[in-house]
Design an enzyme around this catalytic site. Structure first.
Site, PDB file in Angstrom:
ATOM      1  CD  GLU A 133      49.451  50.407  -3.846  1.00 55.16           C
ATOM      2  OE1 GLU A 133      50.819  50.294  -4.571  1.00 55.16           O
ATOM      3  OE2 GLU A 133      48.412  51.119  -4.338  1.00 55.16           O
ATOM      4  CB  THR A 186      51.440  47.972 -12.187  1.00 57.11           C
ATOM      5  OG1 THR A 186      51.705  49.632 -12.231  1.00 57.11           O
ATOM      6  CG2 THR A 186      52.243  47.301 -11.012  1.00 57.11           C
TER       7      THR A 186
END
Length: 311
Positions: A133, A186
Site C-alpha cells: 500500500e 487517492t
C-alpha cells in the site's frame, strides 16, 4: 507442501465504513483480482502479464505491488534462489476506492505463501501487504489490506504495535456498492484532509465508531445505520464526488441502513439488511447517475468472510 503453480483470488474491500477512517474495513464477494503464479527455473520474480488495467500498471517487478511484495517475502524467508512468474488479472477498476492495489497485493502474497507451503501466518503477511500500500499510494495503511487478507470486517486497533481485531458480521448484512466513472486520485483525496480536528467533532466520531462496532456485535441493524455518520472526513471528500448527497438520499429512500464513501472514493456504498434491498439501492443510484450523464459499475455482496482463496 510446496506447489509448482497456484491460481488465487483476493477480494475488493470497502475501507473506513464511513466513521472509521484508516481503522475499519470489510471484504466483498466481488469484484476482486486473480493471480496465477508459477515456479520457473530462473531465480527471481517476473511479471509475465497484467490484464484488465488498460496498460496503467507498471510491468517492472520492483514497481508493481503484486510482484514487489513477493520479492520482499522471498528475501525475508531467504528463498531468493526461487524463480516465480506472475500473471495478474485485474477484475476491478483502478482508483475506484475499492482497494484495487490491496487486492493485487494480497493476491500475490497469498499466492507465494501457498506456493511455498504456507510458511507464514496471515498475521505475518500483513506487514508485507502494508508495504504494498505504501508503494501504491504513499501511505502504508491497513484498512484495505487487512480485510482483503483476513476476510470479514476488521478493526485496526493500533498501528504501533500492529493489532487487528476481526469483528462480528451480522447474518443479514449486505453491501450495495456503486462506482461512478469519475476520477478521484487517492493521494489527492488524502492531501485535502485536515491535520487537526475540533474536540467536539472528535467526540461525535468516537461515539459513532463505538456505536458501529457495538451494532455489529449486537446484530442491531438500527444502531449500525445510526452510527454510519462521519463529521471529519466525508464533508471534505464528498466535494470530489459528483451527486454524493443526492446518491445518499436515493439510497436511504430505498431502505439503506446507512450510506457513505468507500475508501477515498469515488465509489460509494450502503449497508442493507437484505440482498433485495441492496439490489434496489444499486439500481436506483445507477439510474440517478445515468440521468446526470455519469456512467457507473454496481456490485451487490454479502460481507466476504473467507478472504483470499485458491481457484
Amino acid at each position: 507442501m510446496e506447489k509448482d503453480s497456484v491460481h488465487v483470488f483476493a477480494p475488493a474491500t470497502v475501507a473506513n465504513l464511513v466513521c472509521g477512517y484508516d481503522i475499519l474495513g470489510l471484504a466483498l464477494d466481488e469484484p476482486g483480482d486473480e493471480v496465477i503464479m508459477e515456479r520457473i527455473d530462473k531465480p527471481g520474480v517476473y511479471l509475465k502479464a497484467v490484464t484488465g488495467d488498460d496498460g496503467r500498471l507498471p510491468l517492472d517487478p520492483a514497481k508493481n505491488t503484486v510482484s514487489a511484495c513477493v520479492q520482499m517475502v522471498l528475501a525475508h524467508l531467504g528463498r531468493e534462489d526461487i524463480g516465480v512468474e506472475i500473471t495478474l488479472h485485474k477484475h476491478m477498476p483502478i482508483g475506484s476506492g475499492l482497494g484495487s492495489s490491496a487486492a493485487s497485493t494480497v493476491a500475490g502474497l497469498f499466492a507465494i505463501n501457498q506456493l511455498l507451503g504456507q510458511p507464514l501466518t496471515t498475521r505475518q503477511l500483513l506487514p508485507f501487504a502494508m508495504k504494498g500500500e505504501e508503494l501504491a499510494c504513499g501511505h502504508g495503511h491497513a484498512d484495505n489490506v487487512a480485510p482483503s487478507l483476513y476476510g470479514g470486517i476488521t478493526l485496526i486497533k493500533s498501528y504501533d504495535p500492529l493489532e487487528v481485531v476481526q469483528l462480528n458480521v451480522p447474518e443479514e448484512l449486505h453491501c450495495a456498492v456503486v462506482f461512478p466513472h469519475v476520477d478521484v486520485p487517492t493521494r489527492a483525496a488524502r492531501q485535502m484532509l485536515r491535520s487537526k480536528v475540533d474536540l467536539k467533532d472528535a467526540v461525535v466520531q468516537w461515539g459513532n465508531i463505538a456505536g458501529l462496532v457495538s451494532g455489529l456485535f449486537l446484530n442491531d441493524y438500527g444502531l449500525i445505520g445510526r452510527s454510519m455518520k462521519d463529521v471529519l472526513i466525508e464533508p471534505t471528500r464528498a466535494i470530489l464526488i459528483p451527486e454524493f448527497y443526492e446518491m445518499r438520499e436515493v439510497a436511504l429512500k430505498c431502505g439503506a441502513l446507512g450510506f457513505g464513501i468507500s475508501g477515498s472514493g469515488p465509489s460509494v456504498f450502503a449497508f442493507t439488511r437484505s440482498r433485495d434491498i441492496a439490489q434496489e439501492v444499486t439500481k436506483c443510484i445507477h439510474a440517478h447517475l445515468d440521468e446526470k450523464g455519469i456512467g457507473s459499475n454496481t456490485y451487490v455482496s454479502k460481507v466476504n468472510t473467507e478472504g483470499p482463496k485458491m481457484l
